[in-house]
Structure formats: C-alpha cells, structure tokens
Write an enzyme that holds these catalytic residues in place. Structure first.
Site, PDB file in Angstrom:
ATOM      1  N   ARG A  62       0.802  -1.218   0.000  1.00 23.79           N
ATOM      2  CA  ARG A  62       0.000   0.000   0.000  1.00 23.79           C
ATOM      3  C   ARG A  62       0.840   1.275   0.000  1.00 23.79           C
ATOM      4  O   ARG A  62       0.623   2.159  -0.812  1.00 23.79           O
ATOM      5  CB  ARG A  62      -0.934   0.002   1.215  1.00 23.79           C
ATOM      6  CG  ARG A  62      -1.985   1.098   1.154  1.00 23.79           C
ATOM      7  CD  ARG A  62      -2.956   1.009   2.319  1.00 23.79           C
ATOM      8  NE  ARG A  62      -3.624  -0.281   2.390  1.00 23.79           N
ATOM      9  CZ  ARG A  62      -4.464  -0.611   3.354  1.00 23.79           C
ATOM     10  NH1 ARG A  62      -4.721   0.228   4.328  1.00 23.79           N
ATOM     11  NH2 ARG A  62      -5.041  -1.796   3.342  1.00 23.79           N
ATOM     12  N   HIS A 103      -8.170  -4.201  -7.577  1.00 25.70           N
ATOM     13  CA  HIS A 103      -7.920  -3.467  -6.333  1.00 25.70           C
ATOM     14  C   HIS A 103      -9.177  -3.483  -5.458  1.00 25.70           C
ATOM     15  O   HIS A 103     -10.060  -2.627  -5.610  1.00 25.70           O
ATOM     16  CB  HIS A 103      -7.527  -2.023  -6.669  1.00 25.70           C
ATOM     17  CG  HIS A 103      -6.831  -1.298  -5.554  1.00 25.70           C
ATOM     18  ND1 HIS A 103      -5.568  -1.621  -5.113  1.00 25.70           N
ATOM     19  CD2 HIS A 103      -7.220  -0.245  -4.787  1.00 25.70           C
ATOM     20  CE1 HIS A 103      -5.210  -0.810  -4.141  1.00 25.70           C
ATOM     21  NE2 HIS A 103      -6.205   0.031  -3.917  1.00 25.70           N
ATOM     22  N   TYR A 163     -18.495  12.434 -14.114  1.00 26.36           N
ATOM     23  CA  TYR A 163     -18.412  13.570 -15.038  1.00 26.36           C
ATOM     24  C   TYR A 163     -17.098  13.612 -15.815  1.00 26.36           C
ATOM     25  O   TYR A 163     -17.044  14.206 -16.891  1.00 26.36           O
ATOM     26  CB  TYR A 163     -18.569  14.888 -14.280  1.00 26.36           C
ATOM     27  CG  TYR A 163     -19.887  15.027 -13.548  1.00 26.36           C
ATOM     28  CD1 TYR A 163     -21.098  14.987 -14.230  1.00 26.36           C
ATOM     29  CD2 TYR A 163     -19.916  15.191 -12.165  1.00 26.36           C
ATOM     30  CE1 TYR A 163     -22.303  15.112 -13.559  1.00 26.36           C
ATOM     31  CE2 TYR A 163     -21.116  15.320 -11.483  1.00 26.36           C
ATOM     32  CZ  TYR A 163     -22.307  15.275 -12.181  1.00 26.36           C
ATOM     33  OH  TYR A 163     -23.496  15.394 -11.517  1.00 26.36           O
TER      34      TYR A 163
END
Length: 733
Positions: free
Chosen positions: A37, A83, A127
C-alpha cells in the site's frame, strides 16, 4: 438457559497469550501496509494502486490515440478486477496521476475538472473522462511481451503485473510519498532528462560516484517550479544517504509602478502548497500584525499564477519583505527527502540516488533480456514454419499430389519430406493462392529477415555489453520523447545578514505591555498612568506591566527554565482583553511566568532557580527564534531580572539572607549555574540585584517599600548559609 460448551478437542479455540496473538496479527498488518500500500517499488516507482490503474487502462486500450472513457468506468474496472478497496481511494489516485501540478510527467490525460492548485477537488468520477498519456505508454511498453512477472489477482480470476516495464525512472521523475506502519517515504520529482543523463553515465562507468551524479542531477525539479535554496552540500548528502530535505521558495519578481512605488508578484508556488490557503494565511498574518511589512495580498491569477503582495511602505527593501514572509508563511517550505522504497526483492530499504538509478537500470536490462527471449521464441517458431513452406515450394507438384490423392496426407508429408507435425499442419492449412510464385519470393524475404533478426537477438542475449548498449539506445529515445526544460531553479539563499532588519522599518511608538495573571497579553498605546483603571476578564488581574516600544523584543521567563521572545509589534491592541499568551508561544500548561521585560542589546540577566542556583546570562544569547523558546536554566526558574548592579541579595524559605558581590557569579549561556545560598532545608525564596551606593530595598507584608541601611552586616561570600534577615523581610518585591 442453554450453556454452549466447546468440544473437547478445542474446535476453533486457540490457547495463546493475548500479547503474542495481537503482536503477530499487527505485524502481518504492518507488513501488508508497507509492501502492498504505502511504499513504491524502486523499479517502476509505483504503489500497487497506481500500477493497477495504469494496467487496467492499458487493458481497456485507452492509449493516447484512443477516445477517453468515463473515469467511473476505469475505477469500476480497477476495483472489480484488481484493487478490492474503496472507489474513492482509487479515484483520488487516478486524479493525482492526471494533475500537472502534482506530477512532473502526468500519466493520465484527464478531460474535465481534475482539481486545481487552489486546492479545489476534482469533479465526481461520473463527469470526468481519462486515457493514458505518452509517458504512461513508455512505462507500459513491452508488458505484453513477457517482460515482467505476473501474479494472480485478489480473486484468482485474472493476472496482474508485479511491476511495470518502466521505460524511464518514474520513481525519481514523478516522486512519491506515503506513510506506512513505522516507516514513511517522501521522494521529490526530478527532471527526466537529467535522470537519463545520469543513467547514461552509470552505464558508461558503473563506478560513477554520487558526487558526479549530483552534478548531472543538481536537485529536484518540481512541477510547480519555484526556487530551491538548499545548499549543494545538503542535497549531495541527501542523495548519498537517501535522507535529507530541500528548501523550496516561491518565485517572485518586483513590479515597478513608477515614482518609487512597487509591489511583489509571485508567479510560481512551492510544491503542494494550496494558493487559496496561502492567501488566507497571509491575510491572517496582516490581521494579527505578524507581518508588519506587508500591507495587502490579493489574487490576480488567471491561466498563470499571479499573487500580488503590497508593501506597507515603498521605502522597504523587497528582499527584506520577502525574507520575512518566507519565515512566516508557506511561501517557503522544506520538502523532506526520505527515499524509503521496496527493492527488487520487495524489501523496504532507504536508497540513495545512485542505488535507485542502478536498480532501475538493472530492471531495464532484465526487461530487455526477457523481451528478447520472448521474441526469439516467436521468431524461431515462425522460421520453423517458413522452412516447411520452403520445402513445399521445392516439391510443389508432389505436395499437391499427396494432398489430393493420399488418405492420410499429413502422415505422408511427414514421412516423405521429414516435416514436423506443426509444419505439416501449417502446410495443410495454407491456402492454394499462397503458393504462387510471388508468395515464394515474399516467404524467402521474410525468412532472410527473420534469420538476421534471430542472429541479432541471440547475440544480444549472450552479450552484456550489447545489452547495456541497447538499454542506452532505448533511454536516448525516451529522453527525446519526454525532455523538457527544468522548472525549478537551483540557487543559494539570500545572505540576510547583509539586509536591513525588519525592525528598521517598524514605526517606533511607545506602548505598555500588559500581561494578566491568567496569561492574557496585550499592548496599550503610550504609558499607562493608572494601572487600576485597566480592565480584565472576570476573576483575572494585572500580573506584569512593562513599558516598551513597538520595535522592542519582549523576553518572557517561565518556571520550566525557558525564555521566550515575542516582538512587541505582534501584540494585540490594548482596547480588548488581548489574546492568550499560550497561542503565541509553546508554554507548558504547568509552567508559570516568572519575569517579563524588554530586551536590551548586550544586556545581562540574572536567572535563579528554586534550588538556590543561578548565573548571569547574556541577553543576546537568550533570544529565541521559535515558539518553543530557548532553554536557559536547567531547573525550576524562580527569578529572571536584569543584572544592573554590583551586589546580589538572596533570602531563603528559612528567612536567612545573604549578600555577596555580583562578580562572584559566572556568565553562562545555559546550565544549572552555581549555588547562590546554602540551605539545610527549603530553597530560595527571592533574589535581587542592587547598587552598593544605594543599598537594597524590600517590600513588607503591608506592601510598603523599606530601605535596608545596615545591609553590609549580611555581606559574605556566595554559597554561604547567611543569617536571619531583618524583621518582616520575606521577598524583595
């Protein structure tokens, strides 16, 4: 009531100490955080989430020539296939890869609102649209040619790359930052042209020193530009050890408005500093009188950054104004360097510049060898098939007869011409029109070209020198594709000793510093004639009243032995109750104020502890530049007063007094000091300095000041016990 009893063999119950169970599980969590990570891989510079995003986009064929797709689609693919974490964290990582003010070389071409340097967030993923950039393509080039290892995804449904081929040193080019368990990483961005030049130097001479590499890569190159004012020696040490830091300042220029009027225009911001937050911080400095040379700040930015700073007076030197703001605001930051990465074996290591570049080069060589081997296998397979076709052309009529007349043409072809099963299948699958004369020439041409390529590939695979030359050639091509001018200028910090001090530009006005018992401080204009008229919060009262000027430094002594410094011009107006002193200095909750006075250059202070120790401290050495003050006395400070006299009078809790010459006290910058008076029990109650010509004074229980005409009867040497003091003497003030 039913009681559930576990089976005799224990079932799922584990008998082990709680501390061991917790430590083992926490260690597993820590290792997972470090390796999966928070820390980037030294070879491609990516954490798993960034690697998975780019590979998923590559899998979706979102190359630079393709049309962009919705980010929500990309995030969904990454989350579903690679993921298994929240969509917000994946989208945040994707957005950062697209921001040209976060990445020196953006890897995602974002269309829509992806945030800005003001700190505004990106639009929702439904968007925005995205696709890969040319730089990202270079990092992924060759990934389908067995150039890197793959591993199963979290659900064993697919494969994901362990590392990307990485056509350029992305770790140093784009930098990285992250916090794991017990360790962190912070790597600044650099110029890829300089990094590749450094790689070429290492290829030419693997023994090239870090000092030489630091001349090729003089320092970080941040995407937002700015001026790095860290000395070369500090940057060299950071590159050698992997740990250090770099001071980065905003780029500014003076705009002449004519008739001696000017203003400062900031055109480049320090890395990761939000413009809107910086403007708010500067406005707050002006409001709280912490930036006395700055009159106004406003944002006139459009496409480019334009931050206008108005000086309070045109007589102020621009360098003095900016140096003061560099100290007070994020116009100057210190970017930490902690090159903590995962090496090729997945082990966390702090690596220097040379080690990082060498690890990248070793990776590129491995990628080259694996890609070459992959190509060799395919060329050999194609040549094998072409050899079969050549046999067909030499015996075309016989081959046609066998195919038409024999019941088992495959077996006959293998037996008649010595073909392999693969060649026979290929011949039988070949269309008749491919056996034309023109095709024979094409096949011969292809056979010759592949034979030459095979010889070149085998020569490359067996020669380390040729491999390094090929790596060097690839890096040259990448350099031409990505090269761009350096944005961050390397410079030396301005010598502030040659500049006029800030105090020289402050108006010198008389004030009275008022500090209450509960620690509220303010400054009243002029002289306070009647302290009884001062107003305080309910339950509070006057503690200290000090005449001063706005240009003075105020020294505040605390019982924990520290002396704090506050500019008198920074104090709140005397109209209200002021502001808490603890907001201006880092004063411990248990510490009490024992002295407040103005700083006198070249003056001397007597500091004494409750234990009866003390010394003379030069005032100039007690000035502190930080909120935390300066530790001067080791012990509980009882008194801090100006040493203007020739004798010292002390009185203990046992009411014994002692007087001795001030010259017996040493002058020290910091320490415990020497014993002032000996006590069998208790400690020092008070101390004062006086002139022998006038004698000491003390205050009785009724608050009346009393003279001490026969003080010489108590005259002795330092560290003596003294004798019983005059009747009523408990404190000197």
């Amino acid at each position: 009531m039913t009681v559930l009893v576990p089976p005799p063999d224990g079932g799922r119950i584990v008998d082990e100490p709680m501390s061991e169970a917790l430590s083992r599980r926490y260690l597993a969590y820590a290792l997972s955080t470090i390796t999966n990570r928070a820390l980037p891989d030294v070879r491609d510079g990516f954490k798993p989430v960034h690697r998975r995003i780019l590979y998923a986009m590559h899998d979706m064929k979102l190359n630079p020539q393709a049309a962009a797709r919705k980010c929500a689609k990309v995030v969904g693919e990454v989350m579903g296939g690679y993921h298994p974490h929240g969509d917000a964290s994946i989208y945040d990582a994707l957005v950062r890869l697209a921001q040209d003010f976060s990445q020196r070389y953006p890897l995602v071409d974002g269309q829509g609102n992806f945030g800005n340097i003001d700190g505004d967030n990106a639009a929702a993923m439904r968007y925005t649209e995205c696709k890969l950039t040319a730089a990202a393509q270079l990092l992924l080039e060759g990934i389908d040619q067995d150039s890197v290892d793959f591993r199963p995804t979290y659900d064993d449904q697919d494969q994901e790359p362990v590392v990307l081929p990485a056509g350029f040193p992305n770790l140093l080019a784009n930098g990285s930052s992250g916090i794991a368990v017990g360790m962190a990483t912070s790597i600044p961005p650099h110029n890829v042209g300089e990094l590749i030049d450094a790689c070429q130097a290492l290829i030419t001479d693997p023994s090239t020193s870090t000092e030489t590499l630091a001349t090729i890569v003089p320092g970080p190159d941040f995407p937002t530009g700015g001026v790095a004012v860290e000395g070369h020696a500090s940057i060299l040490e950071a590159y050698a050890t992997g740990r250090g830091g770099v001071r980065l300042r905003a780029r500014w220029e003076v705009e002449d408005l004519g008739r001696g009027v000017w203003r400062i225009v900031v055109t480049e911001m320090p890395y990761q500093v939000g413009k809107s937050k910086l403007i708010e911080a500067l406005a707050e400095l002006i409001e709280h009188k912490k930036a006395p040379l700055l009159a106004d700040v406003r944002d006139e930015s459009a496409e480019d950054i334009r931050l206008v700073l108005e000086p309070r007076s045109r007589t102020i030197e621009p360098d003095v104004l900016m140096e003061s703001l560099f100290k007070l605001s994020d116009l100057e930051i210190r970017f930490p360097i902690n090159m903590n990465v995962l090496d090729a074996t997945g082990t966390p290591r702090v690596m220097g510049l040379k080690a990082c570049l060498q690890a990248f080069l070793d990776h590129r060589r491995e990628v080259l060898v694996r890609r070459s081997q992959w190509r060799i296998e395919r060329v050999e397979k194609r040549l094998h098939l072409l050899e079969g076709l050549r046999i067909v052309f030499l015996n075309l009529d016989e081959v046609i007869r066998i195919v038409r007349e024999e019941e088992q043409p495959k077996a006959v072809l293998i037996a008649r011409f010595g073909l392999t099963e693969v060649q026979a299948d290929f011949i039988l699958d070949t269309r008749l029109r491919q056996l034309a004369r023109l095709e024979e020439m094409t096949i011969e041409k292809e056979f010759k070209a592949l034979s030459e390529e095979l010889a070149t590939l085998k020569s490359l695979s067996s020669s380390p020198d040729k491999q390094w030359k090929a790596v060097s050639k690839e890096l040259d091509a990448v350099r031409k594709a990505l090269v761009s001018p350096r944005r961050t200028t390397m410079a030396e910090a301005v010598d502030t000793s040659a500049l006029t001090s800030i105090e020289a530009y402050l108006p010198r006005e008389a004030i009275t510093v008022i500090l209450s018992e509960r620690g509220w401080i303010r400054a009243a204009k002029g002289k306070v004639d009647d302290p009884s008229e001062l107003k305080f919060k309910e339950g509070d009262s006057l503690g200290w009243l000090v005449p001063a000027y706005t240009t003075d430094k105020i020294l505040i002594g605390a019982s924990d032995g520290r002396i704090f410094t506050i500019g008198a011009d920074r104090l709140a107006s005397g109209r209200g109750h002021g502001e808490p002193l603890r907001l201006m200095i880092d004063l411990d909750e248990k510490a009490e104020i024992v002295g407040v006075m103005t700083h006198v250059p070249s003056g001397r202070l007597l500091v004494a502890s409750k234990d009866g120790y003390g010394f003379i401290a030069p005032e100039d050495d007690t000035l502190a530049q930080k909120r935390g003050g300066k530790q001067v006395l080791n012990g509980t400070m009882l008194s801090m007063q100006r040493a203007t006299g020739d004798h010292v009078a002390t009185i203990g809790d046992n009411i014994k007094a002692l007087i001795f010459p001030l010259a017996e006290l040493p002058e020290m910058g910091r320490g415990k000091g020497v014993r002032l008076q000996m006590f069998k029990q208790g400690g020092l109650a008070d101390v004062t300095v006086f002139e022998a010509a006038h004698g000491p004074e003390w205050v009785d229980g009724g608050g009346r000041r009393r003279n001490w005409p026969d003080w010489k009867d108590w005259l002795g040497k330092r560290a003596q016990s003294g004798r019983q003091g005059p009747r009523g003497l408990r404190k000197f003030r």
